[in-house]
Motif scaffolding. Structure first.
Motif, mmCIF file in Angstrom:
data_model
loop_
_atom_site.group_PDB
_atom_site.id
_atom_site.type_symbol
_atom_site.label_atom_id
_atom_site.label_comp_id
_atom_site.label_asym_id
_atom_site.label_seq_id
_atom_site.Cartn_x
_atom_site.Cartn_y
_atom_site.Cartn_z
ATOM 1 N N VAL A 16 10.506 24.226 2.811
ATOM 2 C CA VAL A 16 11.013 23.206 1.893
ATOM 3 C C VAL A 16 12.511 23.040 2.100
ATOM 4 O O VAL A 16 13.223 24.010 2.375
ATOM 5 N N LYS A 19 16.965 23.960 -2.429
ATOM 6 C CA LYS A 19 17.162 25.302 -2.971
ATOM 7 C C LYS A 19 17.755 25.204 -4.374
ATOM 8 O O LYS A 19 18.510 24.282 -4.696
ATOM 9 N N GLN A 144 12.625 30.340 -6.186
ATOM 10 C CA GLN A 144 12.398 29.256 -5.236
ATOM 11 C C GLN A 144 10.953 28.777 -5.289
ATOM 12 O O GLN A 144 10.677 27.580 -5.247
ATOM 13 N N ASN A 145 10.020 29.707 -5.414
ATOM 14 C CA ASN A 145 8.605 29.330 -5.478
ATOM 15 C C ASN A 145 8.264 28.604 -6.778
ATOM 16 O O ASN A 145 7.454 27.671 -6.779
ATOM 17 N N GLU A 148 9.343 25.055 -6.358
ATOM 18 C CA GLU A 148 8.385 24.311 -5.532
ATOM 19 C C GLU A 148 7.182 23.866 -6.368
ATOM 20 O O GLU A 148 6.685 22.743 -6.212
#
Length: 281
Positions: A16, A19, A144-145, A148
């Motif tokens: 991706v 950030k 970060q996940n 997403e």
């Protein structure tokens, strides 16, 4: 006994482009506002409680509980509560993406309202806050996940398109400190204060902020305060001493010195010139 198996289809993994720079949870009293500013990254504000509005260069958008406000990079804006309600929100700074409204296709600012999904979205946002606050091993990976997941949910609504932008490679600490200053410039702030808030060595903060922004954190703070002071000088009859207090300067004399260094005029001379210009027009 029942036993059900759901096979997950094969899918290609992808890197991706965005950030997470920071996440904050803020609550402000009635009548509060920040000063107009821009960022090189996207900001998302989820209104947890209260009412207020977001001001752009030429219009104002009211917001209320459950609204998700998206501010694209380089869009001048400020947020404020109204005279009757405090404003509580969770804000995210995300680098590397921008949003467009599917129907309008060119919106600089999107407003997306969650209704039935409120608990789901708040769960992810509170999870982000908890991970950052705890700072446990590899919390950045978890954050970060989660981001997403939130981006996928936004795309599922079919109202917003998410587009990649070229990242400016702004240091996370610099991005957060810039955000903090814009929200809290009225408060007593020193380099030590900023270092403590950002959980970072003050010498490293000064170096990385100047590298990314071109000026020191305290110079940026003074720019924000003077920008707000100009607005008050233009639009109110407040005494110079009151304006110094409202904008966070420790004294009227220090405000006058800082203002003159930045504009080559004292606040009184600036106000007088602006009034004369308006009379001529």
């Amino acid at each position: 006994m029942s036993y059900e198996v759901y096979k997950v289809k094969e899918f290609a993994t992808r890197n991706v482009p965005f950030k997470l720079l920071y996440i904050t949870h803020s609550e402000y009293d009635r009548g509060w506002h920040s000063t107009k500013h821009t960022h090189h990254f996207t900001e998302l504000f989820y209104i947890v409680k209260g009412k207020g509005s977001f001001l752009l260069s030429n219009h104002e958008i009211p917001v209320k509980e459950n609204d998700l406000v998206i501010i694209n990079p380089n869009v001048e804006h400020t947020e404020k509560s109204n005279l009757y309600d405090s404003l509580e929100y969770i804000a995210l700074g995300i680098e590397g993406l921008t949003f467009a409204h599917v129907k309008e296709n060119s919106s600089q600012m999107g407003l997306y309202t969650y209704q039935g999904d409120r608990e789901n979205i708040l769960f992810y946002l509170h999870s982000l806050l908890n991970e950052v606050q705890q700072g446990n091993e590899e919390y950045e990976v978890i954050c970060q996940n989660i981001i997403e997941i939130l981006m996928v949910k936004l795309r599922r609504g079919k109202m917003l398109e998410i587009q990649k932008t070229e990242p400016q490679n702004i240091n996370k600490a610099a991005a957060f400190i810039m955000y903090y200053i814009n929200q809290n410039y009225r408060e007593p702030i020193t380099l030590d204060t900023l270092a403590e808030i950002g959980h970072i060595n003050k010498y490293y903060l000064a170096h990385t902020f100047k590298k990314d922004m071109g000026i020191s954190p305290i110079e940026y703070l003074n720019q924000v305060r003077i920008r707000e002071a100009k607005i008050l000088l233009d639009t109110t009859d407040y005494h110079i001493g009151n304006i110094a207090e409202f904008t966070g300067f420790s004294s009227q004399s220090f405000f006058t010195q800082a203002f003159k260094r930045a504009t080559n005029q004292t606040p009184s001379a600036y106000r007088r010139q602006r009034k004369e210009t308006l009379v001529v027009k």
